[in-house]
Design a protein around this motif. Sequence first.
Motif, PDB file in Angstrom:
ATOM      1  N   SER A  15      39.574 -24.575  47.935  1.00  0.00           N
ATOM      2  CA  SER A  15      40.591 -24.836  46.907  1.00  0.00           C
ATOM      3  C   SER A  15      40.797 -23.660  45.959  1.00  0.00           C
ATOM      4  O   SER A  15      41.840 -23.544  45.319  1.00  0.00           O
ATOM      5  N   SER A  16      39.813 -22.776  45.868  1.00  0.00           N
ATOM      6  CA  SER A  16      39.960 -21.607  44.990  1.00  0.00           C
ATOM      7  C   SER A  16      40.696 -20.451  45.656  1.00  0.00           C
ATOM      8  O   SER A  16      41.097 -19.500  44.975  1.00  0.00           O
ATOM      9  N   LEU A  17      40.888 -20.523  46.969  1.00  0.00           N
ATOM     10  CA  LEU A  17      41.473 -19.396  47.699  1.00  0.00           C
ATOM     11  C   LEU A  17      42.932 -19.107  47.353  1.00  0.00           C
ATOM     12  O   LEU A  17      43.312 -17.935  47.252  1.00  0.00           O
ATOM     13  N   PRO A  18      43.809 -20.123  47.205  1.00  0.00           N
ATOM     14  CA  PRO A  18      45.221 -19.794  46.927  1.00  0.00           C
ATOM     15  C   PRO A  18      45.413 -18.906  45.698  1.00  0.00           C
ATOM     16  O   PRO A  18      46.126 -17.892  45.772  1.00  0.00           O
ATOM     17  N   LEU A  19      44.810 -19.262  44.577  1.00  0.00           N
ATOM     18  CA  LEU A  19      44.963 -18.444  43.379  1.00  0.00           C
ATOM     19  C   LEU A  19      44.374 -17.058  43.585  1.00  0.00           C
ATOM     20  O   LEU A  19      44.942 -16.055  43.119  1.00  0.00           O
ATOM     21  N   MET A  20      43.265 -16.960  44.298  1.00  0.00           N
ATOM     22  CA  MET A  20      42.633 -15.664  44.510  1.00  0.00           C
ATOM     23  C   MET A  20      43.517 -14.754  45.362  1.00  0.00           C
ATOM     24  O   MET A  20      43.713 -13.582  45.027  1.00  0.00           O
ATOM     25  N   PHE A  21      44.073 -15.297  46.453  1.00  0.00           N
ATOM     26  CA  PHE A  21      44.917 -14.474  47.319  1.00  0.00           C
ATOM     27  C   PHE A  21      46.197 -14.044  46.605  1.00  0.00           C
ATOM     28  O   PHE A  21      46.609 -12.886  46.678  1.00  0.00           O
ATOM     29  N   VAL A  22      46.829 -14.988  45.905  1.00  0.00           N
ATOM     30  CA  VAL A  22      48.060 -14.673  45.196  1.00  0.00           C
ATOM     31  C   VAL A  22      47.807 -13.617  44.123  1.00  0.00           C
ATOM     32  O   VAL A  22      48.592 -12.682  43.944  1.00  0.00           O
ATOM     33  N   SER A  23      46.694 -13.747  43.421  1.00  0.00           N
ATOM     34  CA  SER A  23      46.373 -12.793  42.359  1.00  0.00           C
ATOM     35  C   SER A  23      46.062 -11.414  42.918  1.00  0.00           C
ATOM     36  O   SER A  23      46.492 -10.390  42.353  1.00  0.00           O
ATOM     37  N   MET A  24      45.315 -11.354  44.003  1.00  0.00           N
ATOM     38  CA  MET A  24      44.961 -10.059  44.582  1.00  0.00           C
ATOM     39  C   MET A  24      46.183  -9.292  45.066  1.00  0.00           C
ATOM     40  O   MET A  24      46.267  -8.070  44.943  1.00  0.00           O
ATOM     41  N   ILE A  25      47.162 -10.028  45.596  1.00  0.00           N
ATOM     42  CA  ILE A  25      48.338  -9.359  46.156  1.00  0.00           C
ATOM     43  C   ILE A  25      49.425  -9.147  45.118  1.00  0.00           C
ATOM     44  O   ILE A  25      50.086  -8.103  45.082  1.00  0.00           O
ATOM     45  N   GLY A  26      49.630 -10.137  44.228  1.00  0.00           N
ATOM     46  CA  GLY A  26      50.800 -10.107  43.373  1.00  0.00           C
ATOM     47  C   GLY A  26      50.582  -9.810  41.912  1.00  0.00           C
ATOM     48  O   GLY A  26      51.557  -9.694  41.154  1.00  0.00           O
ATOM     49  N   SER A  27      49.335  -9.681  41.454  1.00  0.00           N
ATOM     50  CA  SER A  27      49.091  -9.488  40.026  1.00  0.00           C
ATOM     51  C   SER A  27      48.864  -8.034  39.635  1.00  0.00           C
ATOM     52  O   SER A  27      48.473  -7.750  38.497  1.00  0.00           O
ATOM     53  N   GLY A  28      49.067  -7.111  40.565  1.00  0.00           N
ATOM     54  CA  GLY A  28      48.889  -5.707  40.257  1.00  0.00           C
ATOM     55  C   GLY A  28      47.481  -5.203  40.444  1.00  0.00           C
ATOM     56  O   GLY A  28      47.166  -4.073  40.053  1.00  0.00           O
ATOM     57  N   MET A  29      46.617  -6.020  41.033  1.00  0.00           N
ATOM     58  CA  MET A  29      45.228  -5.611  41.252  1.00  0.00           C
ATOM     59  C   MET A  29      45.104  -4.567  42.346  1.00  0.00           C
ATOM     60  O   MET A  29      44.547  -3.491  42.142  1.00  0.00           O
ATOM     61  N   THR A  30      45.595  -4.927  43.519  1.00  0.00           N
ATOM     62  CA  THR A  30      45.446  -4.046  44.681  1.00  0.00           C
ATOM     63  C   THR A  30      46.754  -3.386  45.084  1.00  0.00           C
ATOM     64  O   THR A  30      46.742  -2.368  45.775  1.00  0.00           O
ATOM     65  N   VAL A  31      47.867  -3.978  44.669  1.00  0.00           N
ATOM     66  CA  VAL A  31      49.190  -3.419  44.965  1.00  0.00           C
ATOM     67  C   VAL A  31      49.937  -3.266  43.646  1.00  0.00           C
ATOM     68  O   VAL A  31      50.189  -4.257  42.966  1.00  0.00           O
ATOM     69  N   PRO A  32      50.281  -2.047  43.243  1.00  0.00           N
ATOM     70  CA  PRO A  32      50.983  -1.855  41.964  1.00  0.00           C
ATOM     71  C   PRO A  32      52.303  -2.615  41.926  1.00  0.00           C
ATOM     72  O   PRO A  32      53.011  -2.713  42.938  1.00  0.00           O
ATOM     73  N   MET A  33      52.642  -3.148  40.780  1.00  0.00           N
ATOM     74  CA  MET A  33      53.895  -3.884  40.607  1.00  0.00           C
ATOM     75  C   MET A  33      55.110  -3.031  40.944  1.00  0.00           C
ATOM     76  O   MET A  33      56.145  -3.532  41.403  1.00  0.00           O
ATOM     77  N   GLU A  34      54.987  -1.719  40.710  1.00  0.00           N
ATOM     78  CA  GLU A  34      56.137  -0.833  40.867  1.00  0.00           C
ATOM     79  C   GLU A  34      56.632  -0.733  42.309  1.00  0.00           C
ATOM     80  O   GLU A  34      57.777  -0.284  42.528  1.00  0.00           O
ATOM     81  N   VAL A  35      55.814  -1.112  43.283  1.00  0.00           N
ATOM     82  CA  VAL A  35      56.247  -0.994  44.678  1.00  0.00           C
ATOM     83  C   VAL A  35      57.131  -2.169  45.093  1.00  0.00           C
ATOM     84  O   VAL A  35      57.778  -2.114  46.140  1.00  0.00           O
ATOM     85  N   PHE A  36      57.176  -3.220  44.270  1.00  0.00           N
ATOM     86  CA  PHE A  36      58.007  -4.376  44.582  1.00  0.00           C
ATOM     87  C   PHE A  36      59.401  -4.190  43.996  1.00  0.00           C
ATOM     88  O   PHE A  36      59.583  -3.473  43.004  1.00  0.00           O
ATOM     89  N   PRO A  37      60.407  -4.851  44.589  1.00  0.00           N
ATOM     90  CA  PRO A  37      61.737  -4.851  43.962  1.00  0.00           C
ATOM     91  C   PRO A  37      61.667  -5.437  42.551  1.00  0.00           C
ATOM     92  O   PRO A  37      60.798  -6.258  42.260  1.00  0.00           O
ATOM     93  N   ASP A  38      62.584  -5.019  41.691  1.00  0.00           N
ATOM     94  CA  ASP A  38      62.534  -5.412  40.293  1.00  0.00           C
ATOM     95  C   ASP A  38      62.521  -6.933  40.123  1.00  0.00           C
ATOM     96  O   ASP A  38      61.778  -7.464  39.285  1.00  0.00           O
ATOM     97  N   ARG A  39      63.332  -7.645  40.866  1.00  0.00           N
ATOM     98  CA  ARG A  39      63.399  -9.100  40.718  1.00  0.00           C
ATOM     99  C   ARG A  39      62.079  -9.752  41.135  1.00  0.00           C
ATOM    100  O   ARG A  39      61.614 -10.702  40.498  1.00  0.00           O
ATOM    101  N   VAL A  40      61.499  -9.236  42.194  1.00  0.00           N
ATOM    102  CA  VAL A  40      60.215  -9.777  42.642  1.00  0.00           C
ATOM    103  C   VAL A  40      59.127  -9.470  41.622  1.00  0.00           C
ATOM    104  O   VAL A  40      58.307 -10.320  41.274  1.00  0.00           O
ATOM    105  N   ALA A  41      59.123  -8.244  41.112  1.00  0.00           N
ATOM    106  CA  ALA A  41      58.114  -7.848  40.132  1.00  0.00           C
ATOM    107  C   ALA A  41      58.209  -8.687  38.861  1.00  0.00           C
ATOM    108  O   ALA A  41      57.195  -9.046  38.267  1.00  0.00           O
ATOM    109  N   SER A  42      59.445  -9.013  38.434  1.00  0.00           N
ATOM    110  CA  SER A  42      59.611  -9.822  37.222  1.00  0.00           C
ATOM    111  C   SER A  42      59.026 -11.213  37.390  1.00  0.00           C
ATOM    112  O   SER A  42      58.550 -11.818  36.421  1.00  0.00           O
ATOM    113  N   VAL A  43      59.041 -11.726  38.612  1.00  0.00           N
ATOM    114  CA  VAL A  43      58.424 -13.033  38.891  1.00  0.00           C
ATOM    115  C   VAL A  43      56.904 -12.903  38.971  1.00  0.00           C
ATOM    116  O   VAL A  43      56.167 -13.727  38.425  1.00  0.00           O
ATOM    117  N   LEU A  44      56.435 -11.859  39.625  1.00  0.00           N
ATOM    118  CA  LEU A  44      54.996 -11.654  39.774  1.00  0.00           C
ATOM    119  C   LEU A  44      54.310 -11.429  38.427  1.00  0.00           C
ATOM    120  O   LEU A  44      53.133 -11.758  38.266  1.00  0.00           O
TER     121      LEU A  44
END
Length: 269
Positions: free
Chosen positions: A187-216
Amino acid sequence: MSAATTTTTTTAGGPATTAAGRLAALGRAELTLLGRSKGMLVTAVVVPLLLPLSVQQTLKGDMLEKAGLSMGTAMLTAGVGFAMLFAVYAALVNIYVARREELVLKRLRTGELLDREILAGTALPAALIGLAQCVVVAVACTALIGLEAPEAVHLAVLGVLLGIVLMVALGAVTAAFSRTAESAQVSSLPLMFVSMIGSGMTVPMEVFPDRVASVLELLPLSPAIRLVRGGWTGELSAYEALGAVATAVAWVVLAVFAVQRWFRWEPRH
């Protein structure tokens, strides 16, 4: 009623106890139990310190250049994020569920401890371990990779503290919807995976399109990571910092409400 009566109680035939004393006693007991669980100890202590090394292998030079980051800053934010997710969030989901299923939480409620003291005292060792790991990561990146001193250290500290508080609250929320200790690991995996990929931890926000980054940027861990990174680079404006703090506080308030509404203190029959 005086303020002292809300934080100090007197046991029958015994000395008065304070909220701080009760939290410290519960924290020491929880630390002892944590030390006996080798698997959980490895997950909380070792894994978050090793995972940032993987970022060095996955981030490409052009990705860092586009984000305006150095390798040291990228590894720092990854290390801080992993510490929050593994040492605090994932560990506490398992701890809360295990203590509930063992009826520890139910027995604690029959004593003088308040509900918030039980949750906070149980979380204290994990939170301190997460905080210590953030410090270790910062020192290691500075000493070994040549990371420069933070431009706005207060933002970095605020980001770490807000992130840890939020991970504690979200750990309790996730535990409320986890039936067993085994299911808690899933049950803890969804938040962990989403955070690792979308919160700027391992992938910088700047590589995403602006609209996607604003949601992330609205993800639970994104404000903390943004504050930590901005505290080091000094590229976060006052308006952006205020927005990140407001988003983090909103998540904390929402998580605390969810804990008060749905947290279960004994096994579901």
